[in-house]
Design a protein around this motif. Structure first.
Motif, PDB file in Angstrom:
ATOM      1  N   ARG A   1     152.785  38.807  32.316  1.00 57.00           N
ATOM      2  CA  ARG A   1     154.057  38.928  33.043  1.00 57.00           C
ATOM      3  C   ARG A   1     154.552  37.554  33.509  1.00 57.00           C
ATOM      4  O   ARG A   1     155.752  37.258  33.432  1.00 57.00           O
ATOM      5  CB  ARG A   1     153.884  39.844  34.245  1.00 57.00           C
ATOM      6  CG  ARG A   1     153.609  41.301  33.877  1.00 57.00           C
ATOM      7  CD  ARG A   1     153.279  42.111  35.112  1.00 57.00           C
ATOM      8  NE  ARG A   1     154.411  42.201  36.012  1.00 57.00           N
ATOM      9  CZ  ARG A   1     154.320  42.377  37.328  1.00 57.00           C
ATOM     10  NH1 ARG A   1     153.126  42.462  37.902  1.00 57.00           N
ATOM     11  NH2 ARG A   1     155.400  42.466  38.071  1.00 57.00           N
TER      12      ARG A   1
ATOM     13  N   TYR B   1     154.085  36.210  42.357  1.00 59.04           N
ATOM     14  CA  TYR B   1     154.978  36.644  41.276  1.00 59.04           C
ATOM     15  C   TYR B   1     156.239  37.273  41.872  1.00 59.04           C
ATOM     16  O   TYR B   1     157.364  36.967  41.431  1.00 59.04           O
ATOM     17  CB  TYR B   1     154.251  37.654  40.381  1.00 59.04           C
ATOM     18  CG  TYR B   1     155.099  38.200  39.248  1.00 59.04           C
ATOM     19  CD1 TYR B   1     155.109  37.570  38.003  1.00 59.04           C
ATOM     20  CD2 TYR B   1     155.881  39.341  39.422  1.00 59.04           C
ATOM     21  CE1 TYR B   1     155.889  38.060  36.961  1.00 59.04           C
ATOM     22  CE2 TYR B   1     156.656  39.834  38.390  1.00 59.04           C
ATOM     23  CZ  TYR B   1     156.663  39.196  37.170  1.00 59.04           C
ATOM     24  OH  TYR B   1     157.440  39.687  36.155  1.00 59.04           O
TER      25      TYR B   1
ATOM     26  N   HIS C   1     155.875  35.598  30.649  1.00 59.20           N
ATOM     27  CA  HIS C   1     157.176  36.156  30.267  1.00 59.20           C
ATOM     28  C   HIS C   1     158.289  35.530  31.105  1.00 59.20           C
ATOM     29  O   HIS C   1     159.323  35.105  30.567  1.00 59.20           O
ATOM     30  CB  HIS C   1     157.150  37.680  30.455  1.00 59.20           C
ATOM     31  CG  HIS C   1     158.439  38.354  30.119  1.00 59.20           C
ATOM     32  ND1 HIS C   1     158.747  39.620  30.566  1.00 59.20           N
ATOM     33  CD2 HIS C   1     159.512  37.953  29.375  1.00 59.20           C
ATOM     34  CE1 HIS C   1     159.946  39.962  30.116  1.00 59.20           C
ATOM     35  NE2 HIS C   1     160.433  38.969  29.393  1.00 59.20           N
TER      36      HIS C   1
ATOM     37  N   PHE D   1     155.249  46.495  29.786  1.00 59.84           N
ATOM     38  CA  PHE D   1     155.512  45.059  29.963  1.00 59.84           C
ATOM     39  C   PHE D   1     155.697  44.367  28.611  1.00 59.84           C
ATOM     40  O   PHE D   1     156.542  43.464  28.474  1.00 59.84           O
ATOM     41  CB  PHE D   1     154.377  44.410  30.751  1.00 59.84           C
ATOM     42  CG  PHE D   1     154.308  44.842  32.189  1.00 59.84           C
ATOM     43  CD1 PHE D   1     155.446  44.889  32.978  1.00 59.84           C
ATOM     44  CD2 PHE D   1     153.095  45.204  32.760  1.00 59.84           C
ATOM     45  CE1 PHE D   1     155.394  45.291  34.308  1.00 59.84           C
ATOM     46  CE2 PHE D   1     153.022  45.610  34.086  1.00 59.84           C
ATOM     47  CZ  PHE D   1     154.173  45.655  34.863  1.00 59.84           C
TER      48      PHE D   1
ATOM     49  N   TYR E   1     148.779  40.618  34.277  1.00 61.25           N
ATOM     50  CA  TYR E   1     149.591  39.839  35.218  1.00 61.25           C
ATOM     51  C   TYR E   1     149.920  38.467  34.630  1.00 61.25           C
ATOM     52  O   TYR E   1     151.025  37.941  34.836  1.00 61.25           O
ATOM     53  CB  TYR E   1     148.852  39.677  36.549  1.00 61.25           C
ATOM     54  CG  TYR E   1     148.787  40.947  37.357  1.00 61.25           C
ATOM     55  CD1 TYR E   1     149.640  41.167  38.425  1.00 61.25           C
ATOM     56  CD2 TYR E   1     147.859  41.946  37.049  1.00 61.25           C
ATOM     57  CE1 TYR E   1     149.589  42.329  39.177  1.00 61.25           C
ATOM     58  CE2 TYR E   1     147.796  43.120  37.782  1.00 61.25           C
ATOM     59  CZ  TYR E   1     148.663  43.306  38.845  1.00 61.25           C
ATOM     60  OH  TYR E   1     148.605  44.470  39.569  1.00 61.25           O
TER      61      TYR E   1
ATOM     62  N   SER F   1     152.726  35.260  26.242  1.00 65.09           N
ATOM     63  CA  SER F   1     152.835  36.526  26.958  1.00 65.09           C
ATOM     64  C   SER F   1     152.429  37.692  26.064  1.00 65.09           C
ATOM     65  O   SER F   1     151.622  38.544  26.464  1.00 65.09           O
ATOM     66  CB  SER F   1     154.283  36.722  27.436  1.00 65.09           C
ATOM     67  OG  SER F   1     154.433  37.972  28.067  1.00 65.09           O
TER      68      SER F   1
END
Length: 387
Positions: free
Chosen positions: A217, A180, A220, A254, A214, A228
């Motif tokens: 994220r 990531y 996203h 987030f 995660y 997401s």
């Protein structure tokens, strides 16, 4: 103690263990384990200073190198969560030396993964992947070794096969986080789905939720906003029920970021403020900085006339981020540039005024922050020498 722990009565569990630790008929190793699990309970309650004090005490009451290594490993965990990465690495490496000398393969594999996590936090991504892949290889070998038994001894430690799978599932999540950071979101998704599949198969709902954060994220960044949001919303219930305030604050932060991208500013403000309350109460510096920035951005986009309160929140985010870690500080400043650019699209004069006012306040803040950081670094050095 186990009943209290499993039912979420962490304070009561820690009191029981404190009583056991003071029981004079116990052997030194039994007192050690009572202290070790007591420290675990204080870490769950985010009372890291209490956990640290107990761990330092029990290191001195056992002659066992492997038990000393376990306590050193947990000290590494505490300093990692504080953002004091160099001290964290020192404890992890001391732990690993003792573990390898004692042939404690299981805990050594865990320490390798945590060293990788620290390198990831410092954005030493090649080093991070190297340690994580080493750990994954170690755990995979241990799983093959234990394939004929449900429980197997590694050195002085006996583990379930299920616990090995849990660590492997968590490692796939950590490796995904490195990808990531490298912006290789396809590889991140692949590893996260593997992580979720492994952890789901052994019914580890909490760890599945961690991987879903995660996953949210990654979706996203790929602009798959509805997927997401779904991932983050599913995790909120689990973190609230546990409760895990650190993860609850992170998931709300987030989620707020996704909602900001969708111009759903009221909802973003709600989740940011919720995260800020939690982060402030439990001294979670990273999420306090992120949520302060998200609150400022939400207020700015809801009403650009709110210059003073918006700037106050931005300055708080910058100050906290700088005191926590330089990488986080850089991220917050990057967000600031984006928000000022956004404002200039709608009102150039307001944008110039906002930018000038912010720059004046940042200069005033800079000296205060430098003094604060110098003091904290000195305190950290003194603490390291004492330890």
């Amino acid at each position: 103690y186990k009943f209290a722990r499993d039912s979420g009565q962490y304070s009561y569990a820690s009191q029981l263990l404190a009583a056991l630790r003071n029981f004079s008929l116990f052997s030194s190793d039994s007192i050690y384990w009572a202290g070790f699990f007591e420290a675990e309970m204080h870490m769950v309650m985010l009372e890291r200073d209490v956990a640290e004090r107990i761990l330092l005490q029990i290191i001195n009451i056992t002659k066992s190198s492997s038990l000393k290594a376990n306590a050193l490993c947990r000290l590494g965990d505490i300093y990692r969560e504080y953002g004091k990465f160099q001290i964290s690495l020192k404890y992890y490496k001391q732990s690993q030396v003792l573990l390898e000398a004692e042939n404690e393969a299981f805990t050594s594999a865990y320490v390798s993964s945590m060293i990788g996590v620290v390198h990831k936090c410092q954005l030493n991504l090649d080093e991070a992947l190297s340690f994580m892949n080493r750990s994954l290889s170690q755990f995979t070998k241990l799983k093959q070794y234990s394939s004929q038994n449900n429980r197997v001894a590694f050195g002085n430690i006996v583990e379930d096969k299920v616990d090995i799978d849990r660590h492997i599932g968590n490692l796939y999540r950590d490796i995904a986080d490195v990808y990531y950071e490298e912006r290789d979101y396809s590889k991140a998704l692949k590893h996260l789905k593997t992580s979720i599949a492994i952890l789901t198969s052994i019914k580890r709902e909490y760890e599945v939720a961690l991987s879903q954060v995660y996953l949210g994220r990654a979706y996203h960044q790929l602009k798959k906003y509805s997927e997401s949001i779904r991932q983050f919303e599913q995790t909120l219930r689990i973190f609230q029920e546990r409760p895990d305030y650190n993860q609850l604050a992170s998931a709300r932060c987030f989620l707020a970021e996704v909602l900001l991208d969708l111009d759903r500013f009221d909802e973003a403000l709600f989740h940011s403020e919720s995260a800020y309350v939690i982060a402030t109460k439990y001294d979670l510096k990273m999420w306090q900085a992120f949520s302060a920035r998200s609150i400022a951005t939400s207020l700015l986009k809801l009403n650009s006339d709110l210059a003073e309160p918006v700037i106050e929140k931005y300055l708080e985010a910058v100050s906290i981020a700088f005191s926590f870690h330089v990488t986080l500080y850089d991220k917050i400043l990057q967000y600031l540039k984006v928000d000022i650019q956004w404002l200039s699209q709608y009102d150039r004069e307001a944008s110039r005024g906002f930018k000038n006012l912010l720059q004046q306040r940042l200069k005033r803040l800079e000296n205060e922050v430098v003094e604060q950081i110098t003091s904290e670094l000195l305190d950290s050095k003194i603490l390291e020498e004492q330890n």
